[in-house]
Scaffold this motif. Structure first.
Motif, PDB file in Angstrom:
ATOM      1  N   LEU A   1      -8.632   1.043  -0.877  1.00 33.22           N
ATOM      2  CA  LEU A   1      -8.815   0.488   0.450  1.00 33.22           C
ATOM      3  C   LEU A   1      -9.169   1.624   1.408  1.00 33.22           C
ATOM      4  O   LEU A   1      -8.702   2.749   1.238  1.00 33.22           O
ATOM      5  CB  LEU A   1      -7.536  -0.205   0.921  1.00 33.22           C
TER       6      LEU A   1
ATOM      7  N   GLY B   1      -7.959  -0.679  -5.803  1.00 30.06           N
ATOM      8  CA  GLY B   1      -8.353   0.223  -4.729  1.00 30.06           C
ATOM      9  C   GLY B   1      -9.706   0.862  -5.018  1.00 30.06           C
ATOM     10  O   GLY B   1     -10.342   0.560  -6.026  1.00 30.06           O
TER      11      GLY B   1
ATOM     12  N   GLU C   1      -5.105   3.857  -1.237  1.00 31.74           N
ATOM     13  CA  GLU C   1      -6.095   4.105  -0.194  1.00 31.74           C
ATOM     14  C   GLU C   1      -6.991   5.278  -0.555  1.00 31.74           C
ATOM     15  O   GLU C   1      -6.640   6.128  -1.375  1.00 31.74           O
ATOM     16  CB  GLU C   1      -5.413   4.375   1.152  1.00 31.74           C
TER      17      GLU C   1
ATOM     18  N   THR D   1       0.835  -1.200   0.000  1.00 31.70           N
ATOM     19  CA  THR D   1       0.000   0.000   0.000  1.00 31.70           C
ATOM     20  C   THR D   1       0.872   1.254   0.000  1.00 31.70           C
ATOM     21  O   THR D   1       2.094   1.177   0.125  1.00 31.70           O
ATOM     22  CB  THR D   1      -0.917   0.034   1.230  1.00 31.70           C
TER      23      THR D   1
ATOM     24  N   ASN E   1     -12.469  -4.081   2.299  1.00 31.91           N
ATOM     25  CA  ASN E   1     -11.025  -4.252   2.136  1.00 31.91           C
ATOM     26  C   ASN E   1     -10.656  -5.705   1.885  1.00 31.91           C
ATOM     27  O   ASN E   1      -9.844  -6.017   1.010  1.00 31.91           O
ATOM     28  CB  ASN E   1     -10.292  -3.736   3.376  1.00 31.91           C
TER      29      ASN E   1
END
Length: 304
Positions: free
Chosen positions: A268, A266, A245, A194, A290
């Motif tokens: 997330l 994504g 994210e 990430t 997620n």
């Protein structure tokens, strides 16, 4: 110090001149620092406690700046629950303007849950504040919330503890469901990468190898050195997907994905929830979203 006092005074002047008193609101008011924590507090508090959040859904808790409505809500609150371990740098302004009538309570720093260190970046080695991304960490938050509310509002203590027990049970079921879902990811694909190093507790809970470009969002993001280090790692390891994210631009991870020919997935949700009509409208929905996104992107087994 003079600048800080001036800043607080300006905010107070703005709210006093533009906001009228609230009518018909609950006598008991609690504020949480960000939406994930607000959701957990509401699960324990029940309908007789008014619970609001400082940072709205979709915004980054690390980089938030207090607004006049924030100041008004904090001024009227009995308790402000915050995460702690540096998640909310703006909390120093709250401490500067609050008096003894406001209880400031860090859930992470008081939780019976051992913190793990941030794995990279400027704050490497300091406690990772994102404990809620492991349901066991969220359960430890709930215990702190219930005990604090019971102490502050003793007439309602029985209800707080009863709802906390219901929340523990729901979190256990959630944890089991996510484990079963992520168990379907093949062993050779179990690498989670990430932008921010915010999913360390999640990765540990569900047996995923973990890497990130930077540590926390309020430090320098995507520096040349951090990007080069990640590029070297990806050239050697080549996971099935990279993830971005909801609270950060995807440009850094997109650049890595393009360079190495790796799929980008994504968003997330880490430090916030989505709006009510989004996929992460509350804490359980956030973790399920997620888990499902990670499962699919890492080549998890599909049901027959």
């Amino acid at each position: 110090m003079h600048q800080q006092v001036k800043w607080v005074s300006t905010l107070l002047l703005a709210i006093l001149s533009s906001v009228s008193p609230l009518a018909g609101a609950s006598t008991f008011r609690v504020v949480a620092s960000f939406p994930v924590l607000e959701d957990l507090v509401k699960r324990v508090a029940g309908d007789d406690i008014s619970v609001s959040t400082v940072v709205p859904p979709g915004a980054d808790v690390h980089n938030w700046e207090l607004t006049p409505p924030n100041v008004l809500a904090i001024e009227e609150a009995d308790i402000l629950f915050y995460n702690g371990f540096g998640l909310e740098p703006w909390l120093r302004h709250v401490k500067a303007m609050s008096d003894d009538s406001l209880l400031l309570k860090s859930v992470a720093e008081n939780a019976d849950f051992t913190p793990q260190p941030i794995l990279t970046g400027r704050y490497k080695g300091t406690p990772d504040p994102h404990m809620w991304l492991d349901p066991e960490g969220a359960a430890a938050y709930v215990e702190v919330i219930a005990d604090t509310l019971a102490e502050h509002y003793p007439d309602q203590a029985e209800g707080f503890h009863a709802r906390a027990q219901q929340t523990y049970q729901a979190l256990q079921l959630l944890d089991q469901a996510i484990k079963e879902r992520l168990d379907g990811v093949p062993n050779i694909n179990r690498t989670l990468v990430t932008s921010e190093a915010g999913l360390g507790y999640f990765a540990r809970a569900y047996d995923l190898e973990y890497a990130a470009i930077w540590g926390v969002n309020h430090e320098t993001q995507g520096s040349a050195q951090a990007m080069a280090q990640m590029s070297t790692r990806l050239a050697n390891e080549r996971p099935p997907a990279l993830f971005y994210e909801s609270t950060v631009a995807c440009i850094h991870m997109d650049a890595q994905a393009r360079e190495h020919g790796i799929k980008l997935a994504g968003p997330l949700y880490v430090d916030t929830l989505s709006p009510a009509d989004g996929p992460a409208y509350n804490y359980p929905a956030m973790l399920r979203h997620n888990a499902e996104l990670i499962h699919e992107a890492l080549g998890g087994a599909r049901p027959d």
